[in-house]
Design an enzyme around this catalytic site. Structure first.
Site, PDB file in Angstrom:
ATOM      1  N   THR A  62       0.859  -1.190   0.000  1.00 62.18           N
ATOM      2  CA  THR A  62       0.000   0.000   0.000  1.00 62.18           C
ATOM      3  C   THR A  62       0.891   1.234   0.000  1.00 62.18           C
ATOM      4  O   THR A  62       2.092   1.154  -0.286  1.00 62.18           O
ATOM      5  CB  THR A  62      -0.961  -0.018   1.205  1.00 62.18           C
ATOM      6  OG1 THR A  62      -1.916   1.049   1.077  1.00 62.18           O
ATOM      7  CG2 THR A  62      -0.229   0.119   2.531  1.00 62.18           C
ATOM      8  N   ASN A  63       0.334   2.395   0.304  1.00 60.92           N
ATOM      9  CA  ASN A  63       1.111   3.623   0.411  1.00 60.92           C
ATOM     10  C   ASN A  63       0.565   4.461   1.558  1.00 60.92           C
ATOM     11  O   ASN A  63      -0.363   4.045   2.254  1.00 60.92           O
ATOM     12  CB  ASN A  63       1.101   4.396  -0.916  1.00 60.92           C
ATOM     13  CG  ASN A  63      -0.310   4.752  -1.353  1.00 60.92           C
ATOM     14  OD1 ASN A  63      -1.033   5.456  -0.654  1.00 60.92           O
ATOM     15  ND2 ASN A  63      -0.705   4.267  -2.531  1.00 60.92           N
ATOM     16  N   GLN A  64       1.118   5.650   1.751  1.00 66.43           N
ATOM     17  CA  GLN A  64       0.796   6.451   2.933  1.00 66.43           C
ATOM     18  C   GLN A  64      -0.313   7.476   2.708  1.00 66.43           C
ATOM     19  O   GLN A  64      -0.510   8.356   3.542  1.00 66.43           O
ATOM     20  CB  GLN A  64       2.056   7.167   3.425  1.00 66.43           C
ATOM     21  CG  GLN A  64       3.116   6.214   3.955  1.00 66.43           C
ATOM     22  CD  GLN A  64       4.331   6.953   4.488  1.00 66.43           C
ATOM     23  OE1 GLN A  64       4.902   7.808   3.809  1.00 66.43           O
ATOM     24  NE2 GLN A  64       4.718   6.633   5.704  1.00 66.43           N
TER      25      GLN A  64
END
Length: 432
Positions: free
Chosen positions: A234-236
């Site tokens: 995923t990412n932030q």
């Protein structure tokens, strides 16, 4: 020294000559604990030049005193209606009445009464007078989150927006739908008064109701790609930028659908939210929303994963045997799918970690030419920028070659600038 001289010299000595100079603002306070912010709110309005008058409901006076608000503004405080018909004095149809009525904080009770024309308190009677007289009205709700989730609350906000009332969406956290920050409320007041000014620039004179009767589709937040049942890529992304854009679109009268990945920011009341997890789910939900709602504007503010595992394990992968490799495969390109599915205006986002603004703009413009998006919003991420923060700085690029820089500000203010830029440019293209 007369009483008026004293007020002007001592209580109003902070009154500035900013964008609200010469404006009379009525600050109406209701019984939310956020009322404790009102002396600071009043003083900040005064620093921008406003002459602030206050009226308070009985419930508000149990939280903050009218003496405090008298000190804060240098004006008498209205706490009840008398034979002097104070509601007409403050918001009626005569020279010298209020330029804007600001209801902050606005409880669910007050918003419900406003939406149904009930005026049984000094604040709701003032609201009825202002709305009936065509005065600009801004409300900043504040309440418990469970109250904000009541279906009637969303319907009441939609009704108020349809009448031209500007809603400064609350910030949902810690089980509360907290009144928006003082800076965001002031920005909404300045923006509303600027856009209701007949001498303002053409883009500002258009008003805040540019999207009334239109449907806006917004994607927001990250996506998640599963490696196995417990591990993900995923990412932030927090979803804050997409939430701010949804809020801005609602304030301009739009029906809003959010296709929302697992972000941490709470979506605004009044938006239809479709929750998704993976990139494929986001693509499918977005295309279904296009087919169902026929939006006139699609804003792709989400940060979907570009790659996911080529194969997802159906059980937790054991790590006791040491290192293991992971093969990645591209995920669906949502922007390409949206561009192929609709003739609506499409706004894409491009986040990069390059060192300078020129490189950021160059990459974003190349991406826009390849994707067919009508606009691209470019911003830096990483190092405390873009992700996981409450502010942003962006460049808005159009296919016609225009470039607008939006300096660093709260994401809500940036969102409003993005939306205004897109709408103004689209309007000019249609009129050309």
């Amino acid at each position: 020294m007369t009483l008026d001289d004293y007020r002007q010299s001592y209580l109003k000595d902070i009154q500035g000559t900013g964008p609200l100079a010469g404006k009379r603002i009525v600050l109406a306070i209701t019984g939310s604990i956020a009322a404790v912010e009102c002396p600071r709110l009043a003083r900040e309005l005064m620093r921008l030049g406003a002459d602030v008058h206050v009226c308070m409901s009985r419930a508000a006076r149990r939280i903050i005193t009218d003496e405090a608000m008298c000190w804060a503004t240098g004006n008498p405080v209205v706490t009840r209606l008398t034979g002097w018909v104070e509601h007409l004095y403050l918001a009626g149809e005569w020279k010298g009445t209020a330029d804007l009525v600001l209801i902050a904080p606005a409880t669910a009770n007050t918003i419900g009464k406003m939406a149904h024309g009930i005026d049984d308190t000094v604040v709701t009677t003032l609201a009825t007078t202002a709305i009936g007289g065509g005065r600009p009205v801004v409300v900043a709700p504040g309440m418990h989150a469970v109250m904000a989730r009541h279906p009637a609350f969303a319907e009441n906000l939609q009704r108020l927006r349809a009448w031209g009332v500007v809603v400064v969406a609350p910030h949902v956290a810690e089980g509360k739908a907290k009144m928006a920050a003082v800076s965001d409320i002031i920005a909404a007041v300045v923006d509303t008064l600027t856009k209701s000014d007949p001498h303002a620039s053409p883009s500002h004179a258009a008003g805040r109701r540019d999207l009334t009767g239109q449907h806006v589709l917004i994607t927001a937040g990250p996506t998640v790609e599963y490696i196995d049942p417990v591990r993900v890529l995923t990412n932030q992304s927090s979803g804050k930028m997409g939430v701010a854009l949804a809020t801005a679109a609602l304030q301009q009268g739009a029906d809003v659908t959010m296709v929302y990945g697992p972000g941490t920011a709470a979506p605004p009341p009044g938006a239809h939210v479709v929750r998704v997890t993976t990139t494929a789910e986001m693509e499918r939900a977005t295309l279904e929303a296009i087919e169902r709602d026929r939006p006139s504007l699609c804003i792709l503010a989400a940060a979907p994963c570009d790659f996911g595992p080529a194969r997802t394990a159906d059980h937790k992968i054991a790590t006791r045997n040491g290192s293991w490799s992971l093969e990645l495969a591209p995920t669906p390109k949502i922007l390409a799918s949206v561009r192929a599915a609709t003739r609506a205006t499409v706004v894409a986002f491009k986040a990069e970690t390059v060192d300078d603004d020129d490189a950021l703009v160059r990459i974003a413009r190349q991406s826009m030419e390849e994707s067919g998006a009508d606009f691209t919003v470019a911003n830096h991420v990483g190092g405390g920028r873009g992700f996981l923060v409450d502010d942003n700085e962006v460049y808005v690029l159009s296919r016609e070659g225009r470039q607008i820089h939006v300096p660093r500000a709260s994401k809500q203010i940036v969102a409003e600038q993005i939306l205004d830029t897109v709408l103004c440019s689209s309007r000019e293209q249609s009129e050309a």
